[in-house]
Each structure stands twice: as C-alpha cells, then as structure tokens.
Scaffold this motif. Structure first.
Motif, PDB file in Angstrom:
ATOM      1  N   ASN A   1     -13.318  38.337  -7.986  1.00  0.00           N
ATOM      2  CA  ASN A   1     -13.114  38.881  -9.331  1.00  0.00           C
ATOM      3  C   ASN A   1     -12.273  37.903 -10.137  1.00  0.00           C
ATOM      4  O   ASN A   1     -11.798  36.894  -9.610  1.00  0.00           O
ATOM      5  CB  ASN A   1     -12.474  40.270  -9.264  1.00  0.00           C
ATOM      6  CG  ASN A   1     -11.134  40.245  -8.562  1.00  0.00           C
ATOM      7  OD1 ASN A   1     -10.209  39.545  -8.975  1.00  0.00           O
ATOM      8  ND2 ASN A   1     -11.015  41.017  -7.473  1.00  0.00           N
TER       9      ASN A   1
ATOM     10  N   ASP B   1     -18.480  33.332 -12.918  1.00  0.00           N
ATOM     11  CA  ASP B   1     -19.329  34.447 -13.334  1.00  0.00           C
ATOM     12  C   ASP B   1     -18.633  35.137 -14.502  1.00  0.00           C
ATOM     13  O   ASP B   1     -17.405  35.234 -14.544  1.00  0.00           O
ATOM     14  CB  ASP B   1     -19.513  35.405 -12.154  1.00  0.00           C
ATOM     15  CG  ASP B   1     -20.449  36.564 -12.464  1.00  0.00           C
ATOM     16  OD1 ASP B   1     -21.300  36.431 -13.366  1.00  0.00           O
ATOM     17  OD2 ASP B   1     -20.320  37.606 -11.796  1.00  0.00           O
ATOM     18  N   MET B   2     -19.406  35.593 -15.447  1.00  0.00           N
ATOM     19  CA  MET B   2     -18.801  36.196 -16.634  1.00  0.00           C
ATOM     20  C   MET B   2     -18.545  37.685 -16.487  1.00  0.00           C
ATOM     21  O   MET B   2     -17.639  38.225 -17.099  1.00  0.00           O
ATOM     22  CB  MET B   2     -19.684  35.945 -17.871  1.00  0.00           C
ATOM     23  CG  MET B   2     -19.670  34.508 -18.333  1.00  0.00           C
ATOM     24  SD  MET B   2     -18.037  33.997 -18.948  1.00  0.00           S
ATOM     25  CE  MET B   2     -17.490  32.879 -17.671  1.00  0.00           C
ATOM     26  N   LYS B   3     -19.326  38.360 -15.668  1.00  0.00           N
ATOM     27  CA  LYS B   3     -19.188  39.813 -15.544  1.00  0.00           C
ATOM     28  C   LYS B   3     -18.710  40.140 -14.131  1.00  0.00           C
ATOM     29  O   LYS B   3     -19.491  40.132 -13.178  1.00  0.00           O
ATOM     30  CB  LYS B   3     -20.523  40.487 -15.841  1.00  0.00           C
ATOM     31  CG  LYS B   3     -20.409  41.980 -15.930  1.00  0.00           C
ATOM     32  CD  LYS B   3     -21.699  42.623 -16.360  1.00  0.00           C
ATOM     33  CE  LYS B   3     -21.490  44.118 -16.464  1.00  0.00           C
ATOM     34  NZ  LYS B   3     -22.653  44.879 -16.181  1.00  0.00           N
TER      35      LYS B   3
ATOM     36  N   ASP C   1     -12.851  40.026 -16.372  1.00  0.00           N
ATOM     37  CA  ASP C   1     -14.105  39.293 -16.525  1.00  0.00           C
ATOM     38  C   ASP C   1     -13.858  37.785 -16.583  1.00  0.00           C
ATOM     39  O   ASP C   1     -12.714  37.322 -16.643  1.00  0.00           O
ATOM     40  CB  ASP C   1     -14.900  39.790 -17.738  1.00  0.00           C
ATOM     41  CG  ASP C   1     -14.261  39.470 -19.087  1.00  0.00           C
ATOM     42  OD1 ASP C   1     -13.386  38.582 -19.165  1.00  0.00           O
ATOM     43  OD2 ASP C   1     -14.659  40.106 -20.072  1.00  0.00           O
TER      44      ASP C   1
ATOM     45  N   THR D   1     -23.946  33.066 -15.870  1.00  0.00           N
ATOM     46  CA  THR D   1     -24.137  34.418 -16.386  1.00  0.00           C
ATOM     47  C   THR D   1     -25.599  34.792 -16.520  1.00  0.00           C
ATOM     48  O   THR D   1     -26.454  33.923 -16.670  1.00  0.00           O
ATOM     49  CB  THR D   1     -23.430  34.576 -17.757  1.00  0.00           C
ATOM     50  OG1 THR D   1     -23.581  35.904 -18.219  1.00  0.00           O
ATOM     51  CG2 THR D   1     -23.971  33.600 -18.770  1.00  0.00           C
TER      52      THR D   1
ATOM     53  N   ASP E   1     -23.764  34.616 -26.533  1.00  0.00           N
ATOM     54  CA  ASP E   1     -23.094  34.662 -25.225  1.00  0.00           C
ATOM     55  C   ASP E   1     -22.581  33.276 -24.851  1.00  0.00           C
ATOM     56  O   ASP E   1     -21.459  33.115 -24.378  1.00  0.00           O
ATOM     57  CB  ASP E   1     -24.040  35.189 -24.144  1.00  0.00           C
ATOM     58  CG  ASP E   1     -24.465  36.620 -24.409  1.00  0.00           C
ATOM     59  OD1 ASP E   1     -23.598  37.451 -24.728  1.00  0.00           O
ATOM     60  OD2 ASP E   1     -25.676  36.901 -24.303  1.00  0.00           O
TER      61      ASP E   1
ATOM     62  N   THR F   1     -18.557  31.981 -24.338  1.00  0.00           N
ATOM     63  CA  THR F   1     -18.013  31.292 -23.154  1.00  0.00           C
ATOM     64  C   THR F   1     -17.332  29.985 -23.551  1.00  0.00           C
ATOM     65  O   THR F   1     -16.272  29.657 -23.034  1.00  0.00           O
ATOM     66  CB  THR F   1     -19.098  31.021 -22.091  1.00  0.00           C
ATOM     67  OG1 THR F   1     -20.047  30.087 -22.591  1.00  0.00           O
ATOM     68  CG2 THR F   1     -19.775  32.289 -21.637  1.00  0.00           C
TER      69      THR F   1
END
Length: 125
Positions: free
Chosen positions: A38, A57-59, A64, A85, A92, A96
C-alpha cells in the motif's frame, strides 16, 4: 551508485498479488525487488531502501499512489517514479505527473513497455 555486480533495486508498490507476481516474473532476473502492499508501506520502504526507481500503483488501500508519490517527493526529488495504473485517460496521466511521477504506464502491463521504461529512467540516474 550501483556497482557492476549489483542489480538496481526497484520498489514495486502494488496491492494486488497477481499484479506483483507478474511484475516480479518479468523483472526478477535483472533487478532486485522490494514489495509494498500500500502507499503507507511504499513511503516507509522508500525511506529504508532508497531504491533506484519506483513502480507506483495509483489505486491502493490506506494511501493511494498519488499521495505516496507526493510524500516521497518531499524528501527526494530525483528518484524516478513510474505510475502504473489501469486508468488511461489524459487527465489521469496529468494527475500522476503533477503529483511528482516521472512517467506513466497503463495496465494491463506490456512487458516491452515496462522494461523499456525502467531502462530509460535508470539510464538517467
């Protein structure tokens, strides 16, 4: 600086085990990997390990990838961070980059794109 015998260290922030296993299978022969589940763990492991590059990873749960990137950027402006992502819209990508990511790749992961992106950024370090 990385010696000739050392593999560059990549921090892979990814909460889905199958996604991490895919990345690991693609990269493990050429790179050392450390896995964060995470965003909170990604920030901590970044501080502890000082990787050559981060795949973010974005999610993710708890924090996040955007927030984790912002926190990393408070103490390190130079280490390449590549957003990974499933979101593929221009806005999007812009989010980032504004958060501090250097580059952006989409899921599903394309092996050649992943390898080429990592090589491109490691060549600049």
């Amino acid at each position: 600086m990385i010696s000739q015998n050392e593999k560059p260290l990549i921090l892979v922030a990814e909460d889905v085990e199958s996604n991490y296993l895919l990345v690991s299978t693609i990269l493990r022969n050429d790179y050392e990997l450390v896995h964060a589940w995470n965003g909170v763990e990604a920030v901590e492991l970044f501080k502890q390990n000082r990787p050559s590059i981060v795949l973010m990873d974005m999610k993710m749960p708890e924090m996040d990838g955007l927030e984790a990137t912002r926190l990393i950027r408070q103490s390190d402006k130079d280490t390449p961070i590549v957003a990974v992502t499933a979101f593929a819209f221009d806005q999007d990508k812009q989010r980032t980059l504004e958060a501090g990511c250097n580059d952006y790749i989409t899921k599903p992961i394309i092996i050649k794109q992943l390898r080429d992106t990592i090589k491109k950024w490691l060549a600049r370090v």
